[in-house]
Enzyme design. Structure first.
Site, mmCIF file in Angstrom:
data_model
loop_
_atom_site.group_PDB
_atom_site.id
_atom_site.type_symbol
_atom_site.label_atom_id
_atom_site.label_comp_id
_atom_site.label_asym_id
_atom_site.label_seq_id
_atom_site.Cartn_x
_atom_site.Cartn_y
_atom_site.Cartn_z
ATOM 1 N N CYS A 1 0.843 -1.191 0.000
ATOM 2 C CA CYS A 1 0.000 0.000 0.000
ATOM 3 C C CYS A 1 0.882 1.247 0.000
ATOM 4 O O CYS A 1 1.964 1.258 0.587
ATOM 5 C CB CYS A 1 -0.945 0.103 1.193
ATOM 6 S SG CYS A 1 -2.025 -1.307 1.369
ATOM 7 N N ARG B 1 3.482 0.037 -5.084
ATOM 8 C CA ARG B 1 3.305 -0.590 -3.773
ATOM 9 C C ARG B 1 1.977 -1.334 -3.640
ATOM 10 O O ARG B 1 1.752 -2.055 -2.667
ATOM 11 C CB ARG B 1 3.373 0.469 -2.668
ATOM 12 C CG ARG B 1 4.638 1.289 -2.676
ATOM 13 C CD ARG B 1 4.618 2.293 -1.558
ATOM 14 N NE ARG B 1 4.576 1.640 -0.275
ATOM 15 C CZ ARG B 1 5.615 1.167 0.375
ATOM 16 N NH1 ARG B 1 6.819 1.308 -0.137
ATOM 17 N NH2 ARG B 1 5.484 0.567 1.528
ATOM 18 N N TRP C 1 -3.020 -2.581 -1.643
ATOM 19 C CA TRP C 1 -2.771 -3.996 -1.950
ATOM 20 C C TRP C 1 -3.514 -4.757 -0.867
ATOM 21 O O TRP C 1 -3.114 -4.741 0.289
ATOM 22 C CB TRP C 1 -1.271 -4.293 -1.910
ATOM 23 C CG TRP C 1 -0.924 -5.673 -2.348
ATOM 24 C CD1 TRP C 1 -0.690 -6.102 -3.620
ATOM 25 C CD2 TRP C 1 -0.729 -6.821 -1.507
ATOM 26 N NE1 TRP C 1 -0.384 -7.432 -3.622
ATOM 27 C CE2 TRP C 1 -0.403 -7.901 -2.344
ATOM 28 C CE3 TRP C 1 -0.812 -7.052 -0.136
ATOM 29 C CZ2 TRP C 1 -0.150 -9.180 -1.863
ATOM 30 C CZ3 TRP C 1 -0.572 -8.324 0.354
ATOM 31 C CH2 TRP C 1 -0.242 -9.367 -0.505
ATOM 32 N N ASN D 1 -1.037 1.716 5.913
ATOM 33 C CA ASN D 1 -0.261 0.701 5.202
ATOM 34 C C ASN D 1 0.234 -0.283 6.250
ATOM 35 O O ASN D 1 0.964 0.115 7.155
ATOM 36 C CB ASN D 1 0.918 1.376 4.486
ATOM 37 C CG ASN D 1 1.947 0.386 3.989
ATOM 38 O OD1 ASN D 1 1.611 -0.759 3.691
ATOM 39 N ND2 ASN D 1 3.194 0.813 3.891
ATOM 40 N N GLY D 2 -0.185 -1.548 6.152
ATOM 41 C CA GLY D 2 0.258 -2.547 7.138
ATOM 42 C C GLY D 2 -0.904 -3.439 7.534
ATOM 43 O O GLY D 2 -1.923 -3.496 6.846
ATOM 44 N N GLU E 1 15.751 -17.172 -12.015
ATOM 45 C CA GLU E 1 15.361 -15.767 -12.159
ATOM 46 C C GLU E 1 14.624 -15.545 -13.485
ATOM 47 O O GLU E 1 13.623 -14.820 -13.535
ATOM 48 C CB GLU E 1 16.613 -14.887 -12.039
ATOM 49 C CG GLU E 1 16.417 -13.414 -12.280
ATOM 50 C CD GLU E 1 15.440 -12.725 -11.324
ATOM 51 O OE1 GLU E 1 15.003 -13.338 -10.335
ATOM 52 O OE2 GLU E 1 15.087 -11.576 -11.606
ATOM 53 N N LYS F 1 10.843 -14.126 -13.761
ATOM 54 C CA LYS F 1 10.483 -12.935 -14.550
ATOM 55 C C LYS F 1 9.336 -13.264 -15.487
ATOM 56 O O LYS F 1 8.414 -12.485 -15.647
ATOM 57 C CB LYS F 1 11.662 -12.436 -15.401
ATOM 58 C CG LYS F 1 12.758 -11.655 -14.768
ATOM 59 C CD LYS F 1 12.410 -10.377 -14.095
ATOM 60 C CE LYS F 1 11.916 -10.635 -12.702
ATOM 61 N NZ LYS F 1 12.782 -10.371 -11.605
ATOM 62 N N GLU G 1 5.913 -13.931 -13.483
ATOM 63 C CA GLU G 1 5.287 -12.827 -12.756
ATOM 64 C C GLU G 1 4.719 -11.743 -13.667
ATOM 65 O O GLU G 1 3.755 -11.092 -13.294
ATOM 66 C CB GLU G 1 6.227 -12.227 -11.711
ATOM 67 C CG GLU G 1 7.405 -11.477 -12.267
ATOM 68 C CD GLU G 1 8.299 -10.916 -11.187
ATOM 69 O OE1 GLU G 1 7.811 -10.549 -10.114
ATOM 70 O OE2 GLU G 1 9.523 -10.841 -11.431
ATOM 71 N N HIS H 1 15.620 -36.012 -14.064
ATOM 72 C CA HIS H 1 15.040 -36.607 -12.856
ATOM 73 C C HIS H 1 13.569 -36.248 -12.715
ATOM 74 O O HIS H 1 13.024 -36.300 -11.618
ATOM 75 C CB HIS H 1 15.830 -36.157 -11.616
ATOM 76 C CG HIS H 1 17.257 -36.597 -11.668
ATOM 77 N ND1 HIS H 1 17.650 -37.901 -11.476
ATOM 78 C CD2 HIS H 1 18.389 -35.906 -11.946
ATOM 79 C CE1 HIS H 1 18.955 -37.992 -11.608
ATOM 80 N NE2 HIS H 1 19.434 -36.785 -11.902
ATOM 81 N N LYS I 1 5.364 -4.092 -5.141
ATOM 82 C CA LYS I 1 6.824 -3.986 -5.180
ATOM 83 C C LYS I 1 7.454 -4.280 -3.827
ATOM 84 O O LYS I 1 8.507 -4.878 -3.736
ATOM 85 C CB LYS I 1 7.182 -2.566 -5.627
ATOM 86 C CG LYS I 1 8.654 -2.318 -5.808
ATOM 87 C CD LYS I 1 9.145 -2.899 -7.098
ATOM 88 C CE LYS I 1 10.639 -2.833 -7.252
ATOM 89 N NZ LYS I 1 11.110 -3.879 -8.164
#
Ligand code: F6R
Length: 615
Positions: free
Chosen positions: A2, A27, A75, A101-102, A488, A492, A495, A511, A610
């Site tokens: 947020c 955010r 968020w 925010n939290g 990575e 990328k 997401e 395997h 983020k």
């Protein structure tokens, strides 16, 4: 997560808040809201969706004129993203409003108690509970707003950065933080409040970052007063001069922040080693390492903690540290580390890696490591962030603001810092010969030019993206230093394009994952000349035999893999240990173009934010 923005001063608050929220949208971006105060009272406008949706709603429905206001981009944690759950929330009396925010962890018992006392709730949020708790405390004990906020916060468990307003105190905002960042910009007869400094950089370069468990009464024409939430001790405000500029937080002609940030890598890698790496003189110096050199040299073990992309940088560092410094390294997800009972022996060093410096799990893991007696070293990008303050020492990456939600330049600058640390320790320990050391120093200083060459794969990445964009799944394979690059690359892709992708060590394919390979499965193989090239070529043969589509990242001039692969992306030659700094670049471009072609929101992928300040 947020983003929060507040303003009190002589300017129109609404445009400052909307622009600020747009800058903080990284955010969280599932809903947004704004409150502006004027003589008609508090005007509140909220909506599900992005800040742009909020702006069109506000502008068509209300005339938000006034010199005080607050805004929020969300968020969702408690309650689905919808208009009602969006912030600001207003107390039952209609006198108080809040942005938050939290997470308030004990909101349920508090809510039950407030319901018993006659309060009603319209949203599913923990934040509406908090504002009514503040109101209840204020009414019951007849307290001023600041005191009521303080008393209420001492009853809550959780994390917060909040801004609270009382219509009966129209020259004042009360702010507080615990576990979520909060910056106060100080102008001439005006104050700006925000989750980071980006909403106010064009107005002032003076800011105060509240510390955990601090609150401030922000009053017009009055100096700022900061005090501890737990007791009433006052704290001297420490005003910092911001190093940010507007250009750094704008797209500068790029279609997306992610693309801009991919292209910034040559310069930010250079910024990261500038003044620290003097290749010609054989010098690497980083204050955080020099001051603690003995500790590092004596350490029996290094434990790296991080999340997501930063964890991948940690994996690259594991290979580098073990090879260069001959010290055992363990890399842990911070979220796992914090909830087991990890063994930390005397002298062990913990390195915490975080772009934002605010990741809740990493922060909690650091606190645990410190409790267990470890010396904790931070590798952060955001200056003054919670992690940079919580760690015993550290080294910043100098990537500049990373706004695209998918991490790109943070990853390569983290690897740059970690490589420099390993080289400095190897120098002090003598685990690399002088000539080897010199070679790596020289090669590290050549990396920015080589990254520029990697960026030339952009057109080829577009061609490959067109071929891959409809695949439902994708495999990424690499060995040694390039195994973390495979992880990575897969992260990328998933997401930002929502294509399911997995990264594996190339040899692990047989395997299990090999069963997935058929003519519909794109397999991205990282196969630079240095390292385990022949082994990777064998893996490529195995994929080809099963008709998999091969996309290979190879060293310029490679012919062997080119013959086997459907597509190649060429990177310049470099030392095996430094190759992740190059091989990762075409994979970033590939994911970017696939996401664009699939019409995904590249900079703000669904469900993500983020800065992950909740666990
Ligand atoms: C992926 C990504 C995330 C972050 C992770 C840790 O592109 O950005 O996986 O790497 O949330 O964030 P920081 O580094 O801020 O601790």
């Amino acid at each position: 997560m947020c983003g929060i923005v507040g303003y009190i001063g002589h300017r129109e608050a609404y445009p400052i808040i909307i622009k600020g929220l747009q800058r903080l949208e990284y955010r969280g971006y599932d809903s947004a809201g704004v409150m502006v105060y004027n003589e008609d009272g508090m005007l509140v406008c909220k909506t599900k969706g992005k800040v742009a949706d909020l702006a069109s709603k506000c502008e068509s429905e209300l005339n938000l004129v006034g010199n005080l206001g607050m805004g929020h981009t969300r968020w969702a944690t408690h309650g689905v993203p919808n208009d009602v759950n969006s912030h600001p929330h207003v107390s039952n009396s209609g006198n108080l409003s809040i942005i938050h925010n939290g997470i308030i962890e004990n909101y349920e018992p508090l809510k039950i108690e407030l319901i018993k006392r006659g309060y009603t709730f319209t949203s599913d949020t923990d934040t509406e509970v908090l504002i009514n708790l503040i109101e209840d405390v204020q009414k019951t004990d007849n307290l001023k707003l600041g005191k009521a906020v303080q008393v209420a916060l001492n009853q809550v468990v959780g994390a917060y950065a909040i801004v609270v307003f009382d219509v009966r105190k129209p020259n004042e905002l009360v702010v507080a933080r615990l576990g979520s960042p909060l910056a106060i910009g100080i102008g001439e007869n005006e104050y700006f409040i925000a989750s980071d400094a980006t909403p106010f950089i064009e107005y002032t370069s003076n800011a105060i970052y509240l510390e955990d468990e601090e609150m401030a009464i922000v009053r017009l024409h009055k100096p700022l007063k900061i005090r501890k939430i737990k007791d009433d001790t006052y704290v001297d405000p420490y005003i910092q001069e911001l190093q940010l500029n507007l250009e750094q937080i704008e797209k500068s002609g790029y279609d997306h922040f992610m693309l801009k940030e991919i292209y910034e890598q040559p310069s930010v890698i250079k910024d990261t080693y500038r003044g620290r790496l003097l290749a010609d003189q054989g010098i690497i110096r980083m204050a955080g390492i020099e001051d603690n050199l003995e500790k590092f040299l004596q350490a029996p073990r290094i434990i790296i903690i991080a999340c997501g992309t930063s964890w991948h940088a940690g994996l690259v560092a594991e290979y580098i540290f073990e090879e260069f410094v001959r010290i055992p390294v363990e890399v842990e997800y911070a979220s796992e580390f914090r909830y087991r009972n990890p063994v930390i022996n005397k002298g062990d060093i913990v390195i915490a890696i975080s772009q934002s410096g605010e990741t809740a799990d990493t922060l909690a893991a650091i606190k645990l490591a410190k409790q267990k007696g470890a010396f904790v070293f931070g590798v952060c990008n955001v200056v003054g962030s919670s992690i940079s303050r919580e760690t015993d020492a550290g080294a910043y990456t100098h990537a500049g603001p990373e706004i695209g939600v998918a991490s790109t330049k943070a990853f390569t600058t983290q690897i740059t810092v970690l490589t420099m640390i390993a080289l400095r320790l190897a120098q002090a320990k003598g685990t690399l010969s002088k000539s080897e050391l010199q070679l790596y120093l020289q090669e590290l200083s050549n990396i920015p030019t080589k990254v520029e060459e990697c960026l030339e794969t952009n057109e080829q990445a577009k061609i490959i993206a067109a071929a891959m964009k409809d695949a439902p799944n994708c495999l990424y394979l690499g060995r040694g230093y390039n195994f973390p690059v495979a992880l990575e690359g897969a992260l990328k892709l998933k997401e930002i394009s929502y294509i399911h992708a997995e990264g594996y060590p190339a040899a692990e394919m047989k395997h299990g994952p090999i069963a997935l390979i058929d003519e519909h499965m794109p397999v991205v193989v990282i196969a630079p000349k240095q390292g385990h090239y022949d082994k990777v070529v064998s893996n490529i043969q195995e994929i080809k035999a099963r008709k998999g589509q091969i996309i290979a990242v190879v060293t310029k001039g490679d012919t062997q893999v080119r013959e086997l692969a459907d597509y190649v992306l060429e990177v310049p030659d470099t030392a095996d240990a430094l190759s992740p700094l190059l091989t990762t670049i075409p994979l970033q471009l590939l994911s970017y173009h696939i996401a664009v072609m699939r019409e995904c929101n590249v900079d703000q992928p669904r469900n993500l934010a983020k800065s992950v300040t909740v666990e």
